[in-house]
Scaffold this motif. Structure first.
Motif, mmCIF file in Angstrom:
data_model
loop_
_atom_site.group_PDB
_atom_site.id
_atom_site.type_symbol
_atom_site.label_atom_id
_atom_site.label_comp_id
_atom_site.label_asym_id
_atom_site.label_seq_id
_atom_site.Cartn_x
_atom_site.Cartn_y
_atom_site.Cartn_z
ATOM 1 N N PHE A 42 0.840 -1.199 0.000
ATOM 2 C CA PHE A 42 0.000 0.000 0.000
ATOM 3 C C PHE A 42 0.877 1.252 0.000
ATOM 4 N N LYS A 46 -3.767 6.735 -2.172
ATOM 5 C CA LYS A 46 -5.041 6.166 -2.596
ATOM 6 C C LYS A 46 -5.208 4.744 -2.047
ATOM 7 N N ALA A 47 -4.177 3.944 -2.137
ATOM 8 C CA ALA A 47 -4.222 2.570 -1.617
ATOM 9 C C ALA A 47 -4.341 2.579 -0.093
ATOM 10 N N TYR A 49 -5.728 4.967 1.751
ATOM 11 C CA TYR A 49 -7.100 5.391 2.068
ATOM 12 C C TYR A 49 -8.062 4.204 1.944
ATOM 13 N N ALA A 50 -7.950 3.443 0.865
ATOM 14 C CA ALA A 50 -8.831 2.283 0.659
ATOM 15 C C ALA A 50 -8.641 1.255 1.769
ATOM 16 N N TYR A 51 -7.398 1.022 2.163
ATOM 17 C CA TYR A 51 -7.104 0.062 3.228
ATOM 18 C C TYR A 51 -7.715 0.513 4.558
ATOM 19 N N LEU A 53 -10.128 2.730 5.050
ATOM 20 C CA LEU A 53 -11.584 2.781 4.937
ATOM 21 C C LEU A 53 -12.196 1.389 5.103
ATOM 22 N N ASP A 54 -11.533 0.382 4.570
ATOM 23 C CA ASP A 54 -12.002 -0.995 4.742
ATOM 24 C C ASP A 54 -11.966 -1.396 6.221
ATOM 25 N N ASN A 57 -14.838 0.503 7.966
ATOM 26 C CA ASN A 57 -16.148 -0.052 7.641
ATOM 27 C C ASN A 57 -16.370 -1.427 8.262
#
Length: 169
Positions: A42, A46-47, A49-51, A53-54, A57
């Motif tokens: 990561f 961007k990567a 943030y996605a990590y 956020l997962d 969530n």
């Protein structure tokens, strides 16, 4: 010469002696690499943030949203920290809106995934618990059961880095 207590202050002197022996024998890196053989992938904001956020969530569905998650190369130097959670208040259309931002020290770009997970979990826990109290660490352990071991191992890695440089290039 770096100081072993820079990242390990407050730990038992007997443990510090064991770590000092690993440093003197130049084998601390071998111990860490055996336990954590490779760095994560990561590398971009961007990567990251996605990590994060997962993770959010999965464990903190009811907490506030994240507007930004980035690597920040100034955190370690300026704040003597590994990551920061900030709540930014901005005026939008006559309303005051609050946004949560997480900044992760750029050093975590080249660390193993468990270390990145530990710091992300730590910063996410601040969404619900602002202080480092019992409830905060309980939440960290809920999101990452090995939280305390990973925090210690991250401190070992940072100690290795101070003495010998990066393990994962």
């Amino acid at each position: 010469m770096p100081d072993i207590k820079q990242y390990l202050n407050g730990y038992d002197p007997a443990l510090l002696n064991q770590i000092q022996q690993l440093i003197d024998q130049e084998t601390l890196g071998d111990v860490l690499r055996k336990r954590y053989p490779e760095a994560h992938s990561f590398a971009s904001n961007k990567a990251l943030y996605a990590y994060v956020l997962d993770l959010k969530n999965t464990y903190l569905k009811q907490s506030g949203s994240l507007s930004k998650v980035i690597y920040d190369d100034k955190i370690h130097i300026i704040n003597h920290a590994l990551g920061l959670h900030t709540q930014i208040a901005r005026v939008q259309g006559g309303k005051l809106k609050s946004k949560n931002e997480i900044r992760i020290g750029a050093a975590f770009k080249k660390m193993p995934l468990p270390f990145l997970r530990m710091i992300c979990v730590h910063e996410l826990a601040h969404l619900k618990e602002k202080q480092h109290n019992k409830a905060f660490y309980k939440l960290c352990q809920y999101m990452e059961p090995e939280y305390h071991q990973l925090e210690f191992d991250t401190r070992l890695y940072l100690t290795h880095q101070a003495f010998f440089g990066d393990l994962y290039v």
